[in-house]
Design a protein around this motif. Structure first.
Motif, PDB file in Angstrom:
ATOM      1  N   PRO A  90      -2.699   3.491  -3.116  1.00  0.00           N
ATOM      2  CA  PRO A  90      -3.662   2.428  -3.449  1.00  0.00           C
ATOM      3  C   PRO A  90      -4.620   2.167  -2.296  1.00  0.00           C
ATOM      4  O   PRO A  90      -4.307   2.437  -1.128  1.00  0.00           O
ATOM      5  N   ASP A  91      -5.764   1.645  -2.614  1.00  0.00           N
ATOM      6  CA  ASP A  91      -6.750   1.297  -1.581  1.00  0.00           C
ATOM      7  C   ASP A  91      -6.135   0.342  -0.572  1.00  0.00           C
ATOM      8  O   ASP A  91      -5.445  -0.622  -0.940  1.00  0.00           O
ATOM      9  N   GLY A  92      -6.377   0.622   0.690  1.00  0.00           N
ATOM     10  CA  GLY A  92      -5.886  -0.245   1.747  1.00  0.00           C
ATOM     11  C   GLY A  92      -4.446   0.005   2.142  1.00  0.00           C
ATOM     12  O   GLY A  92      -3.915  -0.677   3.020  1.00  0.00           O
ATOM     13  N   VAL A  93      -3.801   0.972   1.503  1.00  0.00           N
ATOM     14  CA  VAL A  93      -2.410   1.288   1.822  1.00  0.00           C
ATOM     15  C   VAL A  93      -2.338   2.650   2.486  1.00  0.00           C
ATOM     16  O   VAL A  93      -2.977   3.598   2.031  1.00  0.00           O
ATOM     17  N   SER A  94      -1.585   2.749   3.566  1.00  0.00           N
ATOM     18  CA  SER A  94      -1.407   4.025   4.252  1.00  0.00           C
ATOM     19  C   SER A  94      -0.290   4.820   3.584  1.00  0.00           C
ATOM     20  O   SER A  94       0.670   4.258   3.061  1.00  0.00           O
ATOM     21  N   ALA A  95      -0.431   6.146   3.621  1.00  0.00           N
ATOM     22  CA  ALA A  95       0.611   7.012   3.072  1.00  0.00           C
ATOM     23  C   ALA A  95       1.920   6.872   3.825  1.00  0.00           C
ATOM     24  O   ALA A  95       2.970   7.270   3.328  1.00  0.00           O
ATOM     25  N   THR A  96       1.870   6.301   5.025  1.00  0.00           N
ATOM     26  CA  THR A  96       3.088   6.113   5.813  1.00  0.00           C
ATOM     27  C   THR A  96       3.512   4.649   5.897  1.00  0.00           C
ATOM     28  O   THR A  96       4.399   4.312   6.679  1.00  0.00           O
ATOM     29  N   ASP A  97       2.891   3.756   5.123  1.00  0.00           N
ATOM     30  CA  ASP A  97       3.365   2.377   5.052  1.00  0.00           C
ATOM     31  C   ASP A  97       4.725   2.350   4.365  1.00  0.00           C
ATOM     32  O   ASP A  97       5.012   3.169   3.489  1.00  0.00           O
ATOM     33  N   LEU A  98       5.541   1.387   4.743  1.00  0.00           N
ATOM     34  CA  LEU A  98       6.943   1.388   4.336  1.00  0.00           C
ATOM     35  C   LEU A  98       7.121   1.377   2.817  1.00  0.00           C
ATOM     36  O   LEU A  98       7.930   2.141   2.276  1.00  0.00           O
ATOM     37  N   ALA A  99       6.377   0.538   2.117  1.00  0.00           N
ATOM     38  CA  ALA A  99       6.545   0.452   0.664  1.00  0.00           C
ATOM     39  C   ALA A  99       6.227   1.789  -0.004  1.00  0.00           C
ATOM     40  O   ALA A  99       6.944   2.237  -0.904  1.00  0.00           O
ATOM     41  N   HIS A 100       5.164   2.425   0.454  1.00  0.00           N
ATOM     42  CA  HIS A 100       4.804   3.718  -0.126  1.00  0.00           C
ATOM     43  C   HIS A 100       5.827   4.781   0.252  1.00  0.00           C
ATOM     44  O   HIS A 100       6.204   5.616  -0.581  1.00  0.00           O
ATOM     45  N   LEU A 101       6.290   4.747   1.495  1.00  0.00           N
ATOM     46  CA  LEU A 101       7.311   5.697   1.929  1.00  0.00           C
ATOM     47  C   LEU A 101       8.570   5.591   1.076  1.00  0.00           C
ATOM     48  O   LEU A 101       9.149   6.593   0.659  1.00  0.00           O
ATOM     49  N   ARG A 102       8.993   4.362   0.803  1.00  0.00           N
ATOM     50  CA  ARG A 102      10.190   4.172  -0.016  1.00  0.00           C
ATOM     51  C   ARG A 102      10.015   4.818  -1.390  1.00  0.00           C
ATOM     52  O   ARG A 102      10.927   5.470  -1.904  1.00  0.00           O
ATOM     53  N   SER A 103       8.845   4.625  -1.973  1.00  0.00           N
ATOM     54  CA  SER A 103       8.578   5.188  -3.297  1.00  0.00           C
ATOM     55  C   SER A 103       8.594   6.710  -3.276  1.00  0.00           C
ATOM     56  O   SER A 103       9.229   7.355  -4.116  1.00  0.00           O
ATOM     57  N   VAL A 104       7.906   7.291  -2.293  1.00  0.00           N
ATOM     58  CA  VAL A 104       7.819   8.748  -2.215  1.00  0.00           C
ATOM     59  C   VAL A 104       9.180   9.362  -1.915  1.00  0.00           C
ATOM     60  O   VAL A 104       9.584  10.349  -2.548  1.00  0.00           O
ATOM     61  N   LEU A 105       9.905   8.783  -0.965  1.00  0.00           N
ATOM     62  CA  LEU A 105      11.216   9.330  -0.613  1.00  0.00           C
ATOM     63  C   LEU A 105      12.191   9.231  -1.779  1.00  0.00           C
ATOM     64  O   LEU A 105      13.018  10.124  -1.995  1.00  0.00           O
ATOM     65  N   SER A 106      12.092   8.166  -2.549  1.00  0.00           N
ATOM     66  CA  SER A 106      12.960   8.028  -3.717  1.00  0.00           C
ATOM     67  C   SER A 106      12.644   9.104  -4.758  1.00  0.00           C
ATOM     68  O   SER A 106      13.557   9.705  -5.344  1.00  0.00           O
TER      69      SER A 106
END
Length: 215
Positions: A90-106
């Motif tokens: 999403p706009d304003g979110v880094s690919a390495t921000d924690l919430a996004h990391l949790r989603s991708v790793l899951s």
């Protein structure tokens, strides 16, 4: 695993479609046998051919060896995994921000659970096949570049993030840690609770490694 598309408009009796169907059966047969617990080094071409309902001789009309079957499987899985790793954020979110990391790793963990037997077979085979080993290094290089780009963008967007360690060195270490964690999950005896704990720990390691602190 990607398979050739079919639809009602195709001439199912055409040589091309029959070939695609047979190739798909060979690939699916190898996956079924591996997933059923047959070790890759013990899996024979005759077993794959019999499950695919073709002769051992006919197998060689499609693949030069069983390792070539594995190469096709891993290449197809790479396409699907790359789509997860490079999903838009999403706009304003880094690919390495924690919430996004949790989603991708899951999502990677789910993918790993579904296809882990093939990946383990691939790792086992790389030690004896220079072509597969080269493929492993090529794929590792692709994911390293993706992570380096994400780390550089994330650090640029967060004042105070450390400039070191070097992005490529950090990416390689984080990828190795992620790979090892996914292999641990394949063998985890305590199910979903252990999965959540390991993925949360891994996400926190990524966050602190990239930004130098918890955000």
């Amino acid at each position: 695993m990607r398979t050739p598309p079919t639809n009602g408009r195709l001439d199912l009796g055409s040589p091309d479609v029959r070939r695609e169907s047979t190739e798909r059966r060979i690939l699916e047969s190898a996956v079924a046998l591996i997933g059923g617990g047959v070790a890759w080094h013990q899996l024979g071409i005759r077993q794959i051919a019999e499950r695919a309902r073709i002769s051992r001789t006919a197998f060689y009309d499609f693949f030069a060896s069983k390792n070539e079957v594995l190469e096709h499987l891993i290449t197809g899985l790479h396409d699907d995994l790359a789509a997860i790793v490079t999903e838009p954020v999403p706009d304003g979110v880094s690919a390495t921000d924690l919430a996004h990391l949790r989603s991708v790793l899951s999502r990677i963990a789910d993918f790993n659970t579904k296809h882990g037997a093939v990946y383990c077979a691939f790792l086992d085979a790389t030690g004896d096949d220079a072509r597969l080993e080269a493929l492993w290094h090529d794929l590792a290089g692709i994911y390293t570049k993706v992570v380096v780009a994400a780390v550089e963008r994330a650090r640029a967007a967060h004042p105070g993030a450390p400039a070191t360690p070097d992005g490529e060195a950090l990416a390689r270490v984080l990828l190795v840690m992620t790979e090892r964690t996914m292999l641990m999950l394949l063998r985890a005896p305590d199910g979903e609770q252990r999965r959540d704990e390991l993925l949360e720990a891994l996400a926190l390691v990524w966050e602190r490694a990239v930004f130098g602190r918890a955000l």
